[in-house]
Design a protein around this motif. Structure first.
Motif, PDB file in Angstrom:
ATOM      1  N   ARG A  14      33.248  22.239  28.004  1.00  0.00           N
ATOM      2  CA  ARG A  14      33.286  21.095  27.078  1.00  0.00           C
ATOM      3  C   ARG A  14      32.397  21.349  25.868  1.00  0.00           C
ATOM      4  O   ARG A  14      31.339  21.971  25.964  1.00  0.00           O
ATOM      5  N   GLU A  15      32.838  20.842  24.733  1.00  0.00           N
ATOM      6  CA  GLU A  15      32.051  20.960  23.515  1.00  0.00           C
ATOM      7  C   GLU A  15      30.955  19.901  23.514  1.00  0.00           C
ATOM      8  O   GLU A  15      31.137  18.803  24.034  1.00  0.00           O
ATOM      9  N   TYR A  17      28.252  17.757  21.103  1.00  0.00           N
ATOM     10  CA  TYR A  17      27.971  17.274  19.744  1.00  0.00           C
ATOM     11  C   TYR A  17      26.735  16.386  19.770  1.00  0.00           C
ATOM     12  O   TYR A  17      26.449  15.736  20.779  1.00  0.00           O
ATOM     13  N   PHE A  23      28.410  19.588  15.622  1.00  0.00           N
ATOM     14  CA  PHE A  23      28.723  20.473  16.750  1.00  0.00           C
ATOM     15  C   PHE A  23      27.479  21.264  17.131  1.00  0.00           C
ATOM     16  O   PHE A  23      26.804  21.834  16.271  1.00  0.00           O
ATOM     17  N   GLU A  26      28.929  24.913  23.269  1.00  0.00           N
ATOM     18  CA  GLU A  26      29.885  24.698  24.349  1.00  0.00           C
ATOM     19  C   GLU A  26      29.190  24.965  25.672  1.00  0.00           C
ATOM     20  O   GLU A  26      28.429  25.926  25.800  1.00  0.00           O
ATOM     21  N   LEU A  44      24.184  26.213  27.023  1.00  0.00           N
ATOM     22  CA  LEU A  44      25.187  26.236  25.968  1.00  0.00           C
ATOM     23  C   LEU A  44      25.356  27.624  25.378  1.00  0.00           C
ATOM     24  O   LEU A  44      24.384  28.356  25.190  1.00  0.00           O
ATOM     25  N   ASN A  46      28.368  29.731  22.473  1.00  0.00           N
ATOM     26  CA  ASN A  46      29.201  29.449  21.305  1.00  0.00           C
ATOM     27  C   ASN A  46      28.487  28.450  20.396  1.00  0.00           C
ATOM     28  O   ASN A  46      29.021  27.424  20.005  1.00  0.00           O
ATOM     29  N   ASN A  48      26.258  26.546  17.392  1.00  0.00           N
ATOM     30  CA  ASN A  48      26.315  26.299  15.962  1.00  0.00           C
ATOM     31  C   ASN A  48      25.245  27.180  15.317  1.00  0.00           C
ATOM     32  O   ASN A  48      24.054  26.977  15.523  1.00  0.00           O
ATOM     33  N   VAL A  75      34.270  15.184  25.148  1.00  0.00           N
ATOM     34  CA  VAL A  75      33.159  16.000  24.656  1.00  0.00           C
ATOM     35  C   VAL A  75      31.882  15.384  25.204  1.00  0.00           C
ATOM     36  O   VAL A  75      31.894  14.282  25.747  1.00  0.00           O
TER      37      VAL A  75
END
Length: 97
Positions: A14-15, A17, A23, A26, A44, A46, A48, A75
């Motif tokens: 899941r992403e 935010y 963002f 992931e 997390l 991937n 930002n 999310v």
């Protein structure tokens, strides 16, 4: 039948935010307490790159404390505290000075 393991593993991928829609990354893995009864953090990947410059350069992830999580749905929303983790680059500091 206990659905807890299925629910926990459904968080992976899941992403994430911040509260104000930025963002963060992931979910790649979860940190559990010793007896496995509660989630204590989200690992997390991937990320930002604007928030985690050093970690993204080195290919590392970060662990966000689960207490920062505000909502879990399609999310995951966390406190915007993570945006303050980012340190200004040296070039930006020179521009400010």
């Amino acid at each position: 039948m206990d659905d807890t393991p299925q629910e926990i593993t459904s968080l992976v991928g899941r992403e994430v935010y911040s509260n104000n829609g930025v963002f963060v990354g992931e979910v790649e893995d979860l940190r559990l307490n010793v007896d496995g009864q509660t989630i204590t953090g989200l690992a997390l990947g991937n990320l930002n790159s604007e928030l985690f410059t050093d970690a993204t350069r080195s290919g590392q992830g970060v662990i966000v404390p689960y207490r920062w999580v505000r909502a879990v749905g399609d999310v995951i929303l966390i406190n915007d505290v993570v945006e303050r983790v980012r340190q200004p680059d040296e070039e930006e500091e020179e521009l400010i000075a």
